[in-house]
Scaffold this active site. Structure first.
Site, PDB file in Angstrom:
ATOM      1  N   LYS A  16       0.846  -1.201   0.000  1.00 32.54           N
ATOM      2  CA  LYS A  16       0.000   0.000   0.000  1.00 32.54           C
ATOM      3  C   LYS A  16       0.888   1.260   0.000  1.00 32.54           C
ATOM      4  CE  LYS A  16      -3.662  -2.742   1.924  1.00 32.54           C
ATOM      5  NZ  LYS A  16      -4.863  -2.840   2.719  1.00 32.54           N
ATOM      6  N   HIS A  99      -8.332  -3.106  -6.461  1.00 35.35           N
ATOM      7  CA  HIS A  99      -8.330  -3.248  -5.004  1.00 35.35           C
ATOM      8  C   HIS A  99      -9.477  -2.407  -4.430  1.00 35.35           C
ATOM      9  CE1 HIS A  99      -7.161  -2.964  -0.821  1.00 35.35           C
ATOM     10  NE2 HIS A  99      -6.401  -4.032  -1.025  1.00 35.35           N
ATOM     11  N   GLU A 169     -11.153 -10.701  -1.887  1.00 38.24           N
ATOM     12  CA  GLU A 169     -10.932  -9.923  -0.673  1.00 38.24           C
ATOM     13  C   GLU A 169     -12.261  -9.354  -0.182  1.00 38.24           C
ATOM     14  OE1 GLU A 169      -6.620  -8.532  -0.251  1.00 38.24           O
ATOM     15  OE2 GLU A 169      -7.668  -7.009  -1.378  1.00 38.24           O
ATOM     16  N   GLY A 175      -8.127  -5.015   6.665  1.00 38.76           N
ATOM     17  CA  GLY A 175      -7.757  -4.091   7.744  1.00 38.76           C
ATOM     18  C   GLY A 175      -8.575  -4.328   9.001  1.00 38.76           C
ATOM     19  N   GLY A 236      -1.808  -7.634   3.257  1.00 39.63           N
ATOM     20  CA  GLY A 236      -1.647  -6.187   3.406  1.00 39.63           C
ATOM     21  C   GLY A 236      -0.690  -5.859   4.535  1.00 39.63           C
TER      22      GLY A 236
HETATM   23  P1  PGA Z   1      -4.861  -6.532   5.268  1.00 41.84           P
HETATM   24  O1  PGA Z   1      -5.047  -5.953   3.801  1.00 41.84           O
HETATM   25  O2  PGA Z   1      -4.052  -7.807   5.162  1.00 41.84           O
HETATM   26  O3  PGA Z   1      -4.123  -5.455   6.011  1.00 41.84           O
HETATM   27  O4  PGA Z   1      -6.227  -6.773   5.821  1.00 41.84           O
HETATM   28  C1  PGA Z   1      -5.299  -6.821   2.732  1.00 41.84           C
HETATM   29  C2  PGA Z   1      -5.400  -6.049   1.451  1.00 41.84           C
HETATM   30  O5  PGA Z   1      -5.901  -4.921   1.462  1.00 41.84           O
HETATM   31  O6  PGA Z   1      -4.951  -6.526   0.369  1.00 41.84           O
END
Ligand code: PGA
Length: 255
Positions: A16, A99, A169, A175, A236
């Site tokens: 990110k 995404h 996802e 998150g 993430g």
């Molecule tokens: P996360 O994010 O592992 O922090 O939940 C996953 C993503 O957004 O690809």
């Protein structure tokens, strides 16, 4: 590095908008490199912000380079955009598209479809993210998912499906504090495969890897891949924590 008999699983780290400096980026890479070279059945893909792609080093590495987005255009007067060809020329083999964080900024299914076509033209593998915002008891989320897949793949040719990965996802699990249960991951992965088969025919879609993403960590990675029967993970937060990411790589490599 495509998924083959040798490489059975794929773990993609989505950094990110992190970290803040080249030094910190190099440090993450340095601390992941050894484990990435030790795993034998798992492809490791690192997707830093594009300004940090050079920090992933030149030439053959134990991980592949990935990007987090791509322009729908081939080039020209489009301020701020980076084309598929530019990514390819920077050594990028995989690019995340659609995404949920970008969809929230206005990326539509039609834009995702154009981005996948642009990536295929440059021979870059598209990692197409799909996922419902919420799970309603009536099962409407399945229609939402199906439509997202169908519209995000509009114009994608069968012959290019070897350059497609689907990352499931569920937005509510990104998150978050908890990932989706492995049983639900499995059920949804089957649904996604069926949707792809309806679109392109069974023979074309059996090899499209299906990944799971959303609050993956080293504690839940093994059961999500093992019991969820997915081909890998899109990670993430834990992807910028080398200790956690390395453990995820090791666990996935044993499955
Ligand atoms: P996360 O994010 O592992 O922090 O939940 C996953 C993503 O957004 O690809």
């Amino acid at each position: 590095m495509p998924i083959t008999k040798k490489y059975k699983k794929i773990v993609i780290g989505n950094w990110k908008e992190n970290p803040s400096t080249h030094e910190a980026a190099k440090n993450i890479v340095k601390n992941i490199k050894r484990v990435a070279s030790q795993v034998t059945k798992t492809i490791t893909v690192l997707c830093p912000p594009s300004v940090f792609l050079s920090d992933l080093g030149k030439g053959e590495q134990p991980y592949s380079k990935g990007a987090q987005d791509v322009s729908v255009f081939e080039g020209g007067s489009h301020t701020g955009e980076v084309s598929a060809e530019m990514l390819k020329d920077s050594g990028v083999e995989y690019t995340i598209v659609g995404h949920s964080e970008r969809r929230k900024m206005g990326e539509t299914d039609a834009m995702v479809a154009s981005k996948i076509v642009a990536l295929h033209f440059a021979r870059v593998t598209a990692v197409m993210c799909v996922g419902e915002d919420n799970r309603d008891s009536g099962g409407q989320y399945l229609d939402i998912l199906k439509n997202q897949i169908k519209h995000s793949l509009a114009g994608v040719e069968k012959k290019n499906l070897s350059h497609l990965i689907v990352a499931y996802e569920p937005v509510w699990a990104i998150g978050a504090t908890q990932a989706m249960s492995p049983a639900d991951v499995h059920e949804t992965a089957i649904f996604i495969k069926k949707t792809l088969a309806d679109l392109f025919g069974h023979d074309y879609v059996t090899k499209i890897p299906i990944l799971y993403g959303g609050s993956v960590n080293f504690r839940n990675a093994g059961e999500i891949v093992g019991e969820g029967h997915v081909d890998g993970l899109l990670v993430g937060r834990e992807s910028i924590n080398p200790e956690g990411f390395n453990e995820i790589l090791k666990v996935v490599d044993t499955i």
